[in-house]
Design a protein around this motif. Structure first.
Motif, PDB file in Angstrom:
ATOM      1  N   ASP A 174       0.832  -1.206   0.000  1.00  0.00           N
ATOM      2  CA  ASP A 174       0.000   0.000   0.000  1.00  0.00           C
ATOM      3  C   ASP A 174       0.864   1.252   0.000  1.00  0.00           C
ATOM      4  OD1 ASP A 174      -2.695  -1.164   0.181  1.00  0.00           O
ATOM      5  OD2 ASP A 174      -2.022  -1.883   2.141  1.00  0.00           O
ATOM      6  N   GLY A 175       2.151   1.069   0.045  1.00  0.00           N
ATOM      7  CA  GLY A 175       3.089   2.176   0.096  1.00  0.00           C
ATOM      8  C   GLY A 175       4.436   1.673   0.564  1.00  0.00           C
ATOM      9  N   PHE A 176       5.273   2.591   1.048  1.00  0.00           N
ATOM     10  CA  PHE A 176       6.627   2.209   1.442  1.00  0.00           C
ATOM     11  C   PHE A 176       7.104   3.022   2.642  1.00  0.00           C
ATOM     12  CE2 PHE A 176       6.220   1.177  -3.030  1.00  0.00           C
ATOM     13  CZ  PHE A 176       6.723  -0.113  -3.059  1.00  0.00           C
ATOM     14  N   ASN A 177       7.995   2.398   3.393  1.00  0.00           N
ATOM     15  CA  ASN A 177       8.643   3.000   4.543  1.00  0.00           C
ATOM     16  C   ASN A 177      10.084   3.268   4.112  1.00  0.00           C
ATOM     17  OD1 ASN A 177       8.252   3.756   7.248  1.00  0.00           O
ATOM     18  ND2 ASN A 177       9.214   1.898   8.011  1.00  0.00           N
ATOM     19  N   LEU A 178      10.451   4.525   3.884  1.00  0.00           N
ATOM     20  CA  LEU A 178      11.695   4.848   3.202  1.00  0.00           C
ATOM     21  C   LEU A 178      12.850   5.180   4.132  1.00  0.00           C
ATOM     22  CD1 LEU A 178      10.494   7.133   0.254  1.00  0.00           C
ATOM     23  CD2 LEU A 178      10.539   4.638   0.411  1.00  0.00           C
ATOM     24  N   PHE A 179      13.999   4.579   3.844  1.00  0.00           N
ATOM     25  CA  PHE A 179      15.288   5.008   4.386  1.00  0.00           C
ATOM     26  C   PHE A 179      15.919   5.982   3.392  1.00  0.00           C
ATOM     27  CE2 PHE A 179      15.085   0.793   6.447  1.00  0.00           C
ATOM     28  CZ  PHE A 179      15.513   1.099   7.731  1.00  0.00           C
ATOM     29  N   GLU A 180      16.750   6.892   3.892  1.00  0.00           N
ATOM     30  CA  GLU A 180      17.588   7.682   2.994  1.00  0.00           C
ATOM     31  C   GLU A 180      18.841   6.869   2.694  1.00  0.00           C
ATOM     32  OE1 GLU A 180      18.726  12.277   2.457  1.00  0.00           O
ATOM     33  OE2 GLU A 180      19.396  11.438   4.361  1.00  0.00           O
ATOM     34  N   SER A 181      19.095   6.612   1.412  1.00  0.00           N
ATOM     35  CA  SER A 181      20.210   5.749   1.029  1.00  0.00           C
ATOM     36  C   SER A 181      21.554   6.463   1.142  1.00  0.00           C
ATOM     37  CB  SER A 181      20.011   5.235  -0.395  1.00  0.00           C
ATOM     38  OG  SER A 181      19.810   6.318  -1.293  1.00  0.00           O
ATOM     39  N   LEU A 182      21.626   7.667   0.608  1.00  0.00           N
ATOM     40  CA  LEU A 182      22.841   8.482   0.647  1.00  0.00           C
ATOM     41  C   LEU A 182      22.454   9.910   1.046  1.00  0.00           C
ATOM     42  CD1 LEU A 182      24.447   7.304  -2.709  1.00  0.00           C
ATOM     43  CD2 LEU A 182      25.450   6.925  -0.444  1.00  0.00           C
ATOM     44  N   PRO A 183      23.364  10.679   1.635  1.00  0.00           N
ATOM     45  CA  PRO A 183      23.033  12.056   1.997  1.00  0.00           C
ATOM     46  C   PRO A 183      22.460  12.829   0.810  1.00  0.00           C
ATOM     47  CG  PRO A 183      25.145  11.439   2.949  1.00  0.00           C
ATOM     48  CD  PRO A 183      24.748  10.314   2.049  1.00  0.00           C
ATOM     49  N   GLY A 184      21.327  13.490   1.035  1.00  0.00           N
ATOM     50  CA  GLY A 184      20.705  14.274  -0.021  1.00  0.00           C
ATOM     51  C   GLY A 184      19.640  13.552  -0.810  1.00  0.00           C
ATOM     52  N   GLN A 185      19.534  12.228  -0.654  1.00  0.00           N
ATOM     53  CA  GLN A 185      18.567  11.482  -1.459  1.00  0.00           C
ATOM     54  C   GLN A 185      17.111  11.739  -1.043  1.00  0.00           C
ATOM     55  OE1 GLN A 185      19.047   8.460  -4.071  1.00  0.00           O
ATOM     56  NE2 GLN A 185      20.269  10.280  -4.525  1.00  0.00           N
ATOM     57  N   LEU A 186      16.864  12.113   0.203  1.00  0.00           N
ATOM     58  CA  LEU A 186      15.496  12.466   0.593  1.00  0.00           C
ATOM     59  C   LEU A 186      15.025  13.683  -0.202  1.00  0.00           C
ATOM     60  CD1 LEU A 186      12.936  12.320   2.321  1.00  0.00           C
ATOM     61  CD2 LEU A 186      14.159  13.613   4.096  1.00  0.00           C
ATOM     62  N   ASP A 187      15.880  14.693  -0.325  1.00  0.00           N
ATOM     63  CA  ASP A 187      15.529  15.889  -1.108  1.00  0.00           C
ATOM     64  C   ASP A 187      15.266  15.524  -2.567  1.00  0.00           C
ATOM     65  OD1 ASP A 187      16.304  18.570   0.638  1.00  0.00           O
ATOM     66  OD2 ASP A 187      17.490  16.828   1.186  1.00  0.00           O
ATOM     67  N   VAL A 188      16.103  14.653  -3.122  1.00  0.00           N
ATOM     68  CA  VAL A 188      15.915  14.235  -4.511  1.00  0.00           C
ATOM     69  C   VAL A 188      14.571  13.537  -4.679  1.00  0.00           C
ATOM     70  CG1 VAL A 188      16.803  12.764  -6.368  1.00  0.00           C
ATOM     71  CG2 VAL A 188      18.395  14.049  -4.934  1.00  0.00           C
ATOM     72  N   PHE A 189      14.232  12.673  -3.736  1.00  0.00           N
ATOM     73  CA  PHE A 189      12.949  11.959  -3.809  1.00  0.00           C
ATOM     74  C   PHE A 189      11.782  12.944  -3.759  1.00  0.00           C
ATOM     75  CE2 PHE A 189       9.269   9.745  -2.246  1.00  0.00           C
ATOM     76  CZ  PHE A 189       9.297   8.537  -2.922  1.00  0.00           C
ATOM     77  N   VAL A 190      11.834  13.867  -2.808  1.00  0.00           N
ATOM     78  CA  VAL A 190      10.738  14.825  -2.634  1.00  0.00           C
ATOM     79  C   VAL A 190      10.618  15.744  -3.851  1.00  0.00           C
ATOM     80  CG1 VAL A 190      10.011  16.854  -1.298  1.00  0.00           C
ATOM     81  CG2 VAL A 190      10.709  14.751  -0.127  1.00  0.00           C
TER      82      VAL A 190
END
Length: 445
Positions: free
Chosen positions: A384-400
């Motif tokens: 129904d969705g996903f529980n996300l880890f940040e893989s590398l620094p800055g990847q959360l911003d890239v995802f968003v």
């Protein structure tokens, strides 16, 4: 015209990272696991991305072989309470164990977080599996697996009962008459069970969402039944869509068997997207992530799932030591099952450890490819969705900034939060107060 199913997204606040060597990245903040400013920024980026919730995992036992994040980190409800003050809509989910916390204390802590946040709290119910936990709480041995789940059943009922101590209109607060409370609407629990004895009432009322949202992460037979019966969202792990579909179908069927609406139960596997502007760049970033690790720490990571077993004493180029599997009752059963499946494929201990330490998963690619795979998992009932880890620094911003807009354009992800509380965000009903229901039933009789 049918409405498309909506993707649910959570973000795991994991400081220096889930791996043993993530902190070594040149751009990593080495004190992130105890940095309020670091978590504040991540929380606000996730809220900008309209994530459903933030999640803080926990453990109450460490040793020198534990991962850097778990060695030195915040207690979940403390950091979530701080983040409640700097966010407005995102859910706040914390792990707390039924094995080593008094239910009255846990009930008031989560109720307090729920009030502080305006109805955005969630509780990830765990039973604790590391045997070392017992010694930290004055016990000689850890509960057996089946006993932990019997305790969890009783414990959850007690906590929910305490949350219902106050009927929603119990606080009159009439200055003119001087009446603060309607005493008929404040209730003692008076629970006496196999494990627990709790009088009540709780000294804090229900919040705007009634009760915190219940999360769980069981993959054993006992864990699946507990989750299907009680949880409103379930954390899991799936290496492939087929594995996700099998778990999804099983848990939804179990929930239906317990008389629940399966659509009110969200299955959210963990994911660690690695995103690049091209496929080649994404692959290079994954190799960059994998290159941070070494065999010694990979073996430590592997051992964590087997109750901190020391795998360094074995030949890394030999087969997985099968004698370890005989103590599966002392392990994290979902993690150990995945490892044993790799052993069945004939992989060496070295190969298993390195793959376990930096799993590639299904989510390495461009923003469009990540969105495609998320949509496929959603449409094909793998999650129904996903529980996300940040893989590398800055990847959360890239995802968003790059993946979220694609999901929104496709109509499978919200563009705004639908309400003020976590339950409104998830489309879940406010739980009926058990004491109010009983009183109304008596009145109607």
């Amino acid at each position: 015209m049918s409405i498309k199913r909506q993707l649910r997204l959570g973000f795991i606040l994991h400081g220096v990272g889930p791996g043993w060597d993530d902190w070594r990245h040149p751009d990593a903040q080495v004190d992130a696991s105890t940095s309020l400013s670091f978590y504040k920024r991540q929380a606000q980026v996730a809220e900008r991305g309209k994530f459903d919730y933030l999640f803080v995992a926990d453990s109450v036992s460490i040793n020198a072989r534990s991962s850097p994040h778990y060695l030195n980190r915040f207690e979940p409800l403390t950091i979530l309470s701080a983040l409640a003050a700097v966010t407005d809509h995102i859910g706040l989910v914390g792990t707390a164990t039924v094995s080593y916390i008094e239910p009255y204390n846990l009930a008031r802590q989560f109720a307090s977080l729920d009030h502080i946040s305006g109805g955005r709290a969630g509780w990830n119910v765990v039973t604790s599996w590391l045997e070392g936990s017992a010694a930290n709480y004055g016990r000689d041995e850890h509960f057996a697996h089946d006993v932990r789940y019997r305790l969890a059943e009783e414990y959850l009922d007690v906590v929910k009962g305490l949350w219902d101590s106050w009927e929603d209109d119990a606080l009159v607060r009439d200055k003119a008459t001087g009446q603060f409370l309607d005493p008929d609407k404040l209730h003692e629990l008076n629970h006496k069970g196999e494990f627990l004895k709790v009088k009540g009432p709780l000294n804090i009322s229900r919040s705007a969402q009634g009760q915190p949202v219940i999360f769980q992460a069981g993959s054993s037979e006992d864990g699946r039944n507990f989750a299907a019966k009680h949880a409103e969202a379930i954390f899991t792990h799936a290496d492939s869509l087929a594995e996700g579909q099998a778990f999804y179908a099983d848990l939804k069927a179990r929930a239906k068997g317990f008389g629940r609406d399966p659509e009110k139960l969200f299955i959210v596997p963990g994911a660690r997207p690695v995103i690049g502007s091209t496929e080649a760049e994404a692959e290079a970033k994954y190799r960059e992530l994998a290159s941070l690790g070494n065999l010694e720490n990979a073996l430590r990571s592997l051992g964590r799932g087997f109750n901190d077993h020391n795998f360094s004493v074995y030949d890394p180029d030999g087969p997985f030591p099968r004698e370890v599997a005989a103590e599966g009752h002392k392990s994290n059963q979902s993690q150990s099952a995945r490892v044993l499946a790799l052993a069945d494929e004939g992989l060496t201990l070295r190969e298993i450890a390195l793959r376990h330490a930096t799993p590639r998963g299904n989510f390495v690619g461009t923003p469009e490819q990540i969105a495609d795979r998320f949509e496929t998992w959603l449409n094909e009932r793998g999650s129904d969705g996903f529980n996300l880890f940040e893989s590398l620094p800055g990847q959360l911003d890239v995802f968003v900034d790059q993946v979220v807009p694609i999901l929104q354009q496709r109509g499978i992800y919200k563009t705004e939060y639908p309400g003020a509380t976590f339950r409104e965000t998830l489309g879940l009903d406010v739980p009926v107060n058990r004491n109010t229901a009983a009183r109304l039933q008596r009145s109607a009789a």
